[in-house]
Design an enzyme around this catalytic site. Structure first.
Site: not given
Length: 835
Positions: A180, A249
């Site tokens: 991320e 995710e």
């Protein structure tokens, strides 16, 4: 020309990761393993958040739930707690975990990072890394890149040595570098961009033979695949046309913070988000989390992340099935796999079926056809027509037709049973002994004195949650407050996360921050006497930050100002005077939590301290019989830590009640982490998982450290088990079993669904709490009759289910004594008690 170049790049990438064996490759449709495109269903299980004894069962339940892949981070601070000293034992035995996944016949996505975020202490970085000279985390910084490359190379080398990559015959088909980083790169600019380029090249040069991914990284350099994280990812497209659409995710719920309500995500919405991603051409989806587990010890980050990392995952914190989420997703995965031949063959044709309705149709050259019919309206049912057939779509739902004709699954129609869980006490309390810890003495041999206030983590190196700040104040006998006035006010500004104030050895007050605002200010009157007074502040860290720009520079502890007001001379600034520091507690120094250290002090057994701060408690107990998961009910305690046979089950904080809005929650409509909440007004976490593998048959040592004051006689050991099971099914609800019977040619008429009820192994259905065929209302645990009800609804279940471990009842009017309301769509709702 552009298309030719793209095709050549794809051919290059396919062979680049194959090592000459065409083992793992990709194109715009999917990941291919040994030349075969696959729709891959994955789930996150973090190995240190459960015990090695739990791993085989978790992996098997994941496989039974329809997963192809297990995804895990690699936890740097667990593997290298001291620079150059590595640990790969017990819960950190990464190789063993991956081999167990392989034995189960599943693949692995290894997210090396090594930054993991994950609500894990310091985002997975070891604290010693912060003190490498000249370092700056996650940017174009030489010392950081050197340390990151060394650890990443170490992990890749281990995997190669154990032959765990798919190209070596192992299960690892994907690896992730960084995590991320896109939002961080945006903030850092050129230095962030340079770091991204470096990390990508460093990873690819390690020659794993399988593709690398970067999540939430829109500019991931080729050949790395950029992927999506979020509650929904159907909108996402990779940065190159020849890369597959991957969702690393899919958030099954959300984490719990101390002081916050417990979030949950309805199974219908999670299934809707996955079906929506697949219909838009997605080919890899990973549930974060599939099993969340437990933040044992001091591994929780945040700060303020709870010890439970349950995450409302399909497998709960204890490894039990969360129903109906696990079963509803299992049915979804089976429906998707029926569509796989069409899904991997090409892009869908999209057809509008109404204002908020559309169809995505996939076809293969060999004749396979699959359709996804979506109703995006949050409030209304829709009847749509496709190829002269009519389909009824509930609000916010998608129906899956693996043959473009027959519906086998709708995301808002749950066929799986639901279950209500309970925590049943298995003992009548414990026989406790207590030891009261002194407030830090200015003359303690392990203390040191400095002028001014010190930052906590720079002092403790996170070896403990606790740092004592102690100073003396001399109160003149002529002070006005000594003759009946208001007490002076002590004000303490702290960077976080909690503190207890002791005046002359007595607890004077407590203050703590929140998940969103860890900084805090203590300000209240304190009882001072004429002469010398000792002010002792116990500053407490509740996990180190795990996310944010350069969180390694964020402060913790009492940084001031610290002042007294209400004296004859006005305000007295204590910040710049001499302070004595002591790292940790005496009980920690003596290892009172351990089998050997617990005998190093005199424990009181006759007059056990209750509601007394800074108190250690110990007891011994025998392991409860059975094999149900165990947990400690800590509801009569306030804040502290617990150890079983020397192993920490984590921090508890039952005094911190959850504040928020825990109203009713409808599955339909956009989900976020604040939409569906429970436990408002109660402790954010009441029960704390005790792994059975940590227990011996008899003579187990439990040690509790209570910071604030509690009643240890209210602590009970409980077992987690099914209380009741429910079925809630419409009379013509489509099912996979019926579809397979019809397509096999064995049956050529419409089939009604069946209600399946099953208690846990060792349990039987003891009674029927509710049963109604008609128009019942409510949900499992709170069903109620509607205006239409078949009066023989109970009879069938009393006859076929009571006394059985499981039973199956068809949803047909005849079995309930006839149709109670013709021309009305009916359903069956039933709740059976398990015991």
């Amino acid at each position: 020309m552009g298309l030719k170049i793209a095709f050549l790049v794809f051919v290059f990438l396919s062979s680049y990761f194959s090592g000459g064996k065409s083992s793992v490759s990709y194109d715009h449709k999917a990941i291919s393993v040994n030349g075969q495109r696959k729709i891959l269903i994955s789930g996150s299980i973090h190995y240190p958040r459960s015990t090695p004894e739990m791993w085989p069962d978790l992996i098997q339940k994941a496989k039974e739930g329809g997963l192809d892949v297990i995804e895990t981070y690699v936890f740097w601070n667990g593997h290298e707690p001291e620079a150059g000293k590595y640990y790969f034992e017990e819960r950190y035995d990464l190789v063993k975990f991956i081999k167990l996944v392989h034995q189960a016949g599943l693949y692995v996505n290894l997210r090396i990072g090594p930054y993991v975020c994950a609500e894990w202490n310091f985002g997975g970085f070891p604290v010693w890394l912060k003190y490498v000279p000249g370092i700056s985390f996650r940017t174009n910084n030489g010392p950081f890149k050197a340390a990151m490359q060394k650890f990443t190379t170490k992990i890749v080398g281990m995997m190669k040595a154990e032959r765990l990559y798919e190209t070596q015959g192992g299960p690892i088909i994907l690896s992730q570098i960084e995590n991320e980083y896109g939002p961080m790169e945006y903030e850092l600019g050129a230095q962030g961009k340079a770091y991204t380029e470096w990390a990508a090249k460093m990873a690819v040069d390690l020659g794993t033979g399988v593709p690398w991914i970067m999540c939430k990284q829109d500019d991931a350099p080729d050949p790395i695949i950029n992927t999506c994280n979020g509650f929904y990812c159907d909108y996402f497209s990779p940065n190159k046309a020849y890369k597959p659409k991957m969702w690393t995710e899919a958030w099954t719920g959300w984490f719990t913070g101390f002081g916050s309500p417990v979030p949950y995500r309805p199974a219908e919405d999670l299934a809707f988000s996955v079906a929506k991603f697949i219909q838009k051409g997605g080919s890899f989806i990973n549930y974060y989390m599939y099993h969340g587990g437990t933040n044992f010890g001091r591994t929780a980050g945040g700060p303020f992340i709870a010890t439970s990392y349950d995450y409302d995952a399909p497998l709960d914190e204890y490894g039990l099935l969360r129903q109906p989420k696990w079963g509803h997703l299992k049915d979804l995965h089976r429906a998707i796999k029926l569509c796989e031949p069409a899904l991997i063959s090409g892009d869908p044709t999209v057809m509008s079926l109404g204002n908020s309705q559309e169809a995505h149709v996939f076809k293969s050259r060999s004749g396979a056809c699959a359709a996804f019919l979506a109703n995006y309206d949050q409030h209304s049912y829709a009847t749509v027509s496709l190829w002269n057939k009519h389909y009824n779509l509930p609000p916010w739902s998608i129906s899956i037709l693996p043959d473009c004709k027959n519906t086998v699954y709708n995301t808002a129609r749950i066929g799986a049973q639901s279950a209500q869980m309970k925590m049943t006490p298995v003992n009548k309390g414990f026989a406790w002994q207590s030891y009261i810890e002194d407030t830090a003495s200015s003359y303690d041999e392990n203390s040191f004195t400095k002028v001014g206030l010190r930052e906590q983590i720079n002092t403790t190196w996170d070896k403990t949650d606790y740092l004592w700040y102690t100073t003396n104040v001399n109160i003149d006998s002529h002070e006005g407050f000594l003759r009946g006035g208001k007490w002076p006010v002590l004000t303490i500004a702290s960077a976080g996360h909690a503190l207890h104030v002791f005046i002359n050895g007595q607890l004077s007050g407590t203050a703590y921050g929140t998940l969103d605002k860890p900084k805090l200010t203590f300000s209240q009157g304190v009882n001072l006497r004429a002469g010398v007074n000792k002010i002792s502040i116990l500053s407490i860290a509740v996990g180190l930050p795990n996310v944010g720009p350069h969180f390694e520079t964020w402060n913790t502890g009492v940084l001031g100002p610290v002042s007294l007001t209400g004296l004859n001379n006005g305000r007295w600034d204590l910040s710049r005077q001499q302070w004595t520091y002591k790292i940790g507690l005496k009980g920690e120094y003596l290892s009172l939590h351990s089998l050997s250290g617990s005998s190093s002090v005199e424990w009181a057994g006759d007059s056990v301290a209750q509601r007394q701060p800074l108190t250690w408690y110990k007891t011994t107990f025998n392991a409860p019989g059975g094999n149900e998961p165990l947990a400690l009910d800590m509801n009569t305690m306030s804040k502290g830590q617990v150890w079983i046979n020397g192993q920490s089950i984590g921090r508890y904080w039952n005094q911190y009640k959850a504040s928020g809005n825990c109203g009713a929650c409808n599955y339909a409509g956009w989900f976020n982490e604040k939409k569906c909440l429970k436990n408002c007004g109660e402790a954010s976490q009441r029960w704390y998982h005790v792994p059975r593998s940590w227990l011996r048959p008899s003579g187990n040592l439990m040690v509790v450290f209570e910071e604030w004051g509690g009643n240890p006689y209210g602590i009970t050991m409980t077992k987690r088990e099914v209380a009741s099971v429910c079925s809630d099914i419409y009379e013509w609800q489509p099912t996979l079993v019926n579809y397979q019977l019809q397509t096999s040619g064995k049956v050529n008429k419409p089939l009604r669904p069946k209600a399946h009820l099953s208690c846990d192994a060792g349990q039987k259905i003891s009674s029927i709490k509710f049963a109604s065929f008609g128009t019942p209302q409510g949900a499992c645990g709170s069903f109620r009759q509607g205006s239409c009800h078949a009066f023989h609804s109970y009879d069938v279940f009393l006859k076929y289910c009571v006394g059985q471990q499981s039973c199956t009842v068809p949803v047909t009017p005849e079995i309930f004594g006839g149709d109670p309301c013709p021309s009305v769509m009916k359903k069956l709702s039933v709740e059976a008690i398990c015991s």
